[in-house]
Design an enzyme around this catalytic site. Sequence first.
Site, short mmCIF file in Angstrom:
data_model
loop_
_atom_site.label_atom_id
_atom_site.label_comp_id
_atom_site.label_asym_id
_atom_site.label_seq_id
_atom_site.Cartn_x
_atom_site.Cartn_y
_atom_site.Cartn_z
CE1 TYR A 83 -3.84 2.32 0.67
CE2 TYR A 83 -2.68 3.03 2.64
CZ TYR A 83 -3.70 3.19 1.74
OH TYR A 83 -4.61 4.21 1.91
CG ASN B 127 -5.96 6.68 10.73
OD1 ASN B 127 -4.86 7.14 10.44
ND2 ASN B 127 -6.13 5.42 11.07
NE ARG C 8 -10.82 1.65 6.83
CZ ARG C 8 -10.87 2.41 5.74
NH1 ARG C 8 -9.98 3.36 5.53
NH2 ARG C 8 -11.80 2.25 4.82
N GLY D 276 -1.50 -4.95 20.45
CA GLY D 276 -0.37 -4.54 21.28
C GLY D 276 -0.90 -4.02 22.61
CD GLN E 221 -1.26 0.55 18.82
OE1 GLN E 221 -0.80 0.44 19.95
NE2 GLN E 221 -2.03 -0.39 18.29
N PRO F 231 2.47 1.51 12.46
CG PRO F 231 2.02 3.03 10.75
CD PRO F 231 1.62 1.68 11.27
P1 NAD Z 1 -12.86 1.97 0.26
O1 NAD Z 1 -12.31 0.60 0.22
O2 NAD Z 1 -14.16 2.20 0.94
O3 NAD Z 1 -12.96 2.57 -1.19
C1 NAD Z 1 -12.09 2.23 -2.22
C2 NAD Z 1 -12.90 1.97 -3.48
O4 NAD Z 1 -12.03 1.67 -4.57
C3 NAD Z 1 -13.86 0.77 -3.33
O5 NAD Z 1 -15.16 1.15 -3.69
C4 NAD Z 1 -13.28 -0.27 -4.26
O6 NAD Z 1 -14.25 -1.17 -4.78
C5 NAD Z 1 -12.61 0.60 -5.32
N1 NAD Z 1 -11.55 -0.07 -6.07
C6 NAD Z 1 -10.49 -0.75 -5.57
N2 NAD Z 1 -9.72 -1.20 -6.58
C7 NAD Z 1 -10.31 -0.79 -7.74
C8 NAD Z 1 -10.01 -0.94 -9.12
N3 NAD Z 1 -8.92 -1.60 -9.53
N4 NAD Z 1 -10.84 -0.39 -10.03
C9 NAD Z 1 -11.94 0.29 -9.65
N5 NAD Z 1 -12.28 0.47 -8.36
C10 NAD Z 1 -11.48 -0.07 -7.42
O7 NAD Z 1 -11.74 2.88 0.93
P2 NAD Z 1 -11.78 4.42 1.39
O8 NAD Z 1 -11.51 4.45 2.83
O9 NAD Z 1 -12.97 5.09 0.85
O10 NAD Z 1 -10.48 4.98 0.66
C11 NAD Z 1 -10.58 5.68 -0.57
C12 NAD Z 1 -9.22 6.23 -0.96
O11 NAD Z 1 -8.75 7.11 0.05
C13 NAD Z 1 -8.16 5.16 -1.16
O12 NAD Z 1 -7.35 5.52 -2.26
C14 NAD Z 1 -7.36 5.23 0.13
O13 NAD Z 1 -6.03 4.84 -0.07
C15 NAD Z 1 -7.47 6.70 0.49
N6 NAD Z 1 -7.32 6.91 1.94
C16 NAD Z 1 -8.35 6.67 2.80
C17 NAD Z 1 -8.17 6.88 4.16
C18 NAD Z 1 -9.27 6.68 5.16
O14 NAD Z 1 -9.07 6.97 6.34
N7 NAD Z 1 -10.45 6.23 4.78
C19 NAD Z 1 -6.92 7.30 4.64
C20 NAD Z 1 -5.88 7.50 3.74
C21 NAD Z 1 -6.10 7.32 2.39
N1 UDP Z 2 -6.17 -1.62 15.81
C1 UDP Z 2 -6.49 -2.28 16.98
N2 UDP Z 2 -7.51 -3.19 16.95
C2 UDP Z 2 -8.24 -3.44 15.82
C3 UDP Z 2 -7.91 -2.74 14.63
C4 UDP Z 2 -6.86 -1.84 14.66
O1 UDP Z 2 -5.87 -2.07 18.03
O2 UDP Z 2 -9.14 -4.29 15.89
C5 UDP Z 2 -5.06 -0.64 15.84
C6 UDP Z 2 -4.01 -0.86 14.76
O3 UDP Z 2 -3.04 -1.77 15.20
C7 UDP Z 2 -3.46 0.53 14.56
C8 UDP Z 2 -4.66 1.45 14.87
O4 UDP Z 2 -5.59 0.64 15.59
O5 UDP Z 2 -2.44 0.80 15.48
C9 UDP Z 2 -5.35 2.00 13.64
O6 UDP Z 2 -5.61 0.92 12.79
P1 UDP Z 2 -6.46 1.04 11.45
O7 UDP Z 2 -6.49 -0.32 10.84
O8 UDP Z 2 -7.73 1.71 11.74
O9 UDP Z 2 -5.64 2.04 10.53
P2 UDP Z 2 -4.08 2.31 10.27
O10 UDP Z 2 -3.87 3.64 10.87
O11 UDP Z 2 -3.23 1.27 10.93
O12 UDP Z 2 -3.98 2.27 8.80
#
Ligand code: NAD
Ligand code: UDP
Length: 313
Positions: free
Chosen positions: A145, A174, A186, A205, A209, A272
């Site tokens: 990722y 997040n 998550r 853990g 964190q 992290p």
């Molecule tokens: P999500 O899994 O709900 O949404 C991702 C979407 O992408 C899904 O609908 C999935 O079906 C689609 N997808 C995946 N691979 C695909 C492909 N090859 N072709 C077409 N569609 C595809 O996740 P999200 O939380 O909504 O995240 C959306 C974006 O934001 C991602 O790029 C993620 O890396 C980024 N992001 C999200 C967070 C967060 O906290 N939610 C944090 C950091 C970055």
């Molecule tokens: N985490 C946890 N229990 C769970 C899921 C996640 O303690 O059931 C912790 C995970 O190890 C991380 C933090 O919560 O330290 C946030 O995790 P998440 O998967 O939401 O997102 P990340 O920030 O790691 O991408």
Amino acid sequence: MRALITGGAGFLGSHLCDRLLAEGMEVICVDNLLTGNQDNISHLLGNPRFKFIHHDVTNFIFIKGDIDYVLHFASPASPKDYLNYPIQTLKVGSLGTLNTLGLALEKSATFFLASTSEIYGDPLVNPQPEDYWGNVNSIGIRGVYDEAKRFAEALTMAYHRYHNLSTRIVRIFNTYGPRMRLDDGRALPTFITQALRGETLSVYGDGSQTRSFTYVSDTIEGFYKILTSDHPEPFNIGNPEELSILDFASKIANAAGVELRVENKPLPEDDPKVRRPDISRAKELLNWEPKVSLTEGLEKTLPFFKEQLEAIR
Ligand code: NAD
Ligand code: UDP
């Protein structure tokens, strides 16, 4: 204005579809439903300004007519999802970004990349400003990722510099809110689901964190401000309110009205230890900062999870 959003049926993508439609745009949502859900966009399917295309963006994308914005959100996003789909994650971050950048170039559209705080890896600097280069284990399990997103950022800047393409990059921290998948693994959906079911909360853990959680409406507002700005350099979008995962579990138990009961589970590899955005740049250049506190955000989020759990009971 016509916008194309990849990953538009996911958690953030679907909220972004709502926002751009509310701004009066036409929205084309392209998603292969790998980790997304059509329920997230079912309320939009009758809207004449909205179109859903079921397509994997790692394959060539052909769209008729003009497009003003290409927003690339497609990617598995939760650690559980990207560990389940490591190759798809690398492909959508690399080939998917190449295809969407190609589409933006062909249409002379502005390209917007959903990047992540994960590009900072297990950061040695806290909080993380945008000019911190990060500490990523390229061959670790999260590397699929982190490196895909780092490559996507590099490719975006290359298109900007070489082709003079108008580009934007957001590093999302997040984010939580309605439409997260209950089982995406998550912390927030897991803890809320466990709390509402009266189960113990699975803290990985010792829970020391830290993370910083942003409510979805704040994040979407940040996206819109970046999109309509003129800054190709990345922006951190996140809430600087940092707390330990154990404290987070406690806040969720409290919001759900249950006593905190924790079961410690092994800490996943390369998890992290700290994460907190430095948002000075977004504050200064976009006049953006989060407005929703964690307590308020949890209150807004809980009814969605209650409804979902009722539906599957
Ligand atoms: P999500 O899994 O709900 O949404 C991702 C979407 O992408 C899904 O609908 C999935 O079906 C689609 N997808 C995946 N691979 C695909 C492909 N090859 N072709 C077409 N569609 C595809 O996740 P999200 O939380 O909504 O995240 C959306 C974006 O934001 C991602 O790029 C993620 O890396 C980024 N992001 C999200 C967070 C967060 O906290 N939610 C944090 C950091 C970055
Ligand atoms: N985490 C946890 N229990 C769970 C899921 C996640 O303690 O059931 C912790 C995970 O190890 C991380 C933090 O919560 O330290 C946030 O995790 P998440 O998967 O939401 O997102 P990340 O920030 O790691 O991408």
